[in-house]
Design a protein around this motif. Structure first.
Motif, mmCIF file in Angstrom:
data_model
loop_
_atom_site.group_PDB
_atom_site.id
_atom_site.type_symbol
_atom_site.label_atom_id
_atom_site.label_comp_id
_atom_site.label_asym_id
_atom_site.label_seq_id
_atom_site.Cartn_x
_atom_site.Cartn_y
_atom_site.Cartn_z
ATOM 1 N N TRP A 173 -5.103 6.372 -2.125
ATOM 2 C CA TRP A 173 -4.086 5.389 -1.754
ATOM 3 C C TRP A 173 -4.427 4.069 -2.438
ATOM 4 C CZ3 TRP A 173 -4.849 0.721 0.812
ATOM 5 C CH2 TRP A 173 -6.130 0.509 1.343
ATOM 6 N N GLN A 184 -9.741 4.939 -2.184
ATOM 7 C CA GLN A 184 -8.786 3.902 -2.584
ATOM 8 C C GLN A 184 -8.824 3.755 -4.102
ATOM 9 O OE1 GLN A 184 -9.257 0.120 -0.649
ATOM 10 N NE2 GLN A 184 -7.568 -0.840 -1.745
ATOM 11 N N PRO A 193 0.844 -1.203 0.000
ATOM 12 C CA PRO A 193 0.000 0.000 0.000
ATOM 13 C C PRO A 193 0.873 1.245 0.000
ATOM 14 C CG PRO A 193 0.085 -0.937 2.198
ATOM 15 C CD PRO A 193 0.863 -1.873 1.314
ATOM 16 N N ASN A 243 -2.733 -0.253 -3.556
ATOM 17 C CA ASN A 243 -1.643 -1.219 -3.657
ATOM 18 C C ASN A 243 -0.955 -1.121 -5.015
ATOM 19 O OD1 ASN A 243 -1.818 -2.463 -1.120
ATOM 20 N ND2 ASN A 243 -3.537 -3.720 -1.793
ATOM 21 N N SER A 256 -8.366 3.659 7.090
ATOM 22 C CA SER A 256 -8.206 3.535 5.634
ATOM 23 C C SER A 256 -9.548 3.553 4.921
ATOM 24 C CB SER A 256 -7.446 2.249 5.301
ATOM 25 O OG SER A 256 -8.133 1.112 5.790
#
Length: 305
Positions: free
Chosen positions: A238, A197, A174, A240, A192
């Motif tokens: 944010w 995301q 992440p 991965n 989070s």
């Protein structure tokens, strides 16, 4: 004027004389008598009704303007025949005449580039078509018959259509821009979920609707990993990313690895995939081994204990 039709042997003699600068040098290189080389040039000039070499005033034959103009064409014909013969020998040996490969977008570009560079050197007669896809779209290309071989990530369920061989894995971590709220220390559980995301979306029905390390209900779905990378660096969310792809950003501080309580990072397994009703030829088998070696040698590959 009716022109004759030169033979391949005559063209090869013409090229040899031009490259070696003499009839004797060409004869030695071709394992022929000088008289045979001289006769071949005379026959070619008669067929074309042109003088290819100026033999007067010099001990060495010099290309005429016509000879200079036709040399490249002669080389093109000879090279084309050589390629045809090489491909024919490959077919007799069982090598594929062509191959379509699809590679998961998660595979580091440096590994793909190195493998394909070596492939072109090892299998110059195999016409390779390359596709880059993500998630289930990789396997879908093989299942639908659009690709002969894939290097792809996990496929949900055990497809009766596919054979698979593990070749390695990619570490996903992440990350976010250093100004992002989640980049601060001591993030509490659940924090989070309050932030946007960025998620790589699937363009195939194989894994459509399934979530991979998605924590937040606030998501932007992106079909391109490069676009996701750019948005992350802009601080818009944010998500991965493969560690290898963001290594330079982590080093420069453009991105930071997030220390989230949920530990949403993962190891993304990679497999070679092909249809069970086909048999891998030597070129495809080489690709499987080459990607496996490349992934094992990747400095960011997860360590095994």
């Amino acid at each position: 004027m009716k022109l004759g039709e030169p033979t391949l042997d005559q063209l090869r003699i013409f090229i040899a004389v031009a490259e070696h600068g003499s009839f004797g040098g060409a004869a030695k290189a071709m394992g022929r008598a000088v008289s045979a080389v001289s006769y071949g040039i005379a026959q070619l000039e008669a067929q074309l009704a042109l003088s290819l070499f100026d033999r007067e005033g010099s001990r060495r034959p010099v290309l005429t303007a016509a000879g200079e103009g036709l040399l490249a064409e002669a080389r093109g014909v000879a090279d084309g025949v050589d390629a045809l013969l090489a491909k024919t020998r490959s077919l007799h040996a069982g090598q594929e005449p062509s191959l379509t490969l699809v590679v998961d977008v998660m595979v580091p570009g440096e590994i793909t580039a190195h493998v394909l560079g070596e492939f072109r050197r090892m299998f110059p007669t195999c016409a390779l078509t390359l596709r880059i896809e993500g998630l289930g779209a990789v396997a879908a290309c093989v299942i639908n018959g659009g690709s002969d071989l894939a290097i792809g990530g996990p496929v949900i369920g055990d497809s009766p259509t596919l054979e698979r061989q593990a070749v390695g894995e990619i570490e996903l971590i992440p990350v976010a821009a250093p100004t992002h709220p989640l980049a601060q220390p001591a993030i509490v559980p659940g924090e989070s979920r309050r932030h946007l995301q960025l998620v790589l979306t699937d363009r195939s029905p194989l894994t459509e609707g399934l979530e991979f390390s998605v924590l937040s209900p606030l998501t932007w779905r992106l079909g391109d990993l490069g676009a996701k990378h750019s948005l992350l660096k802009e601080g818009l969310g944010w998500g991965n990313m493969p560690r290898a792809m963001v290594a330079d950003d982590l080093a420069s501080g453009a991105l930071v690895e997030l220390d989230l309580p949920e530990k949403p990072g993962a190891h993304y397994p990679l497999n070679a995939l092909w249809r069970r009703d086909t048999r891998l030829g030597p070129a495809a088998s080489w690709l499987v081994d080459a990607f496996k070696e490349g992934l094992a040698a990747c400095p960011d590959a997860p360590l095994r204990t």
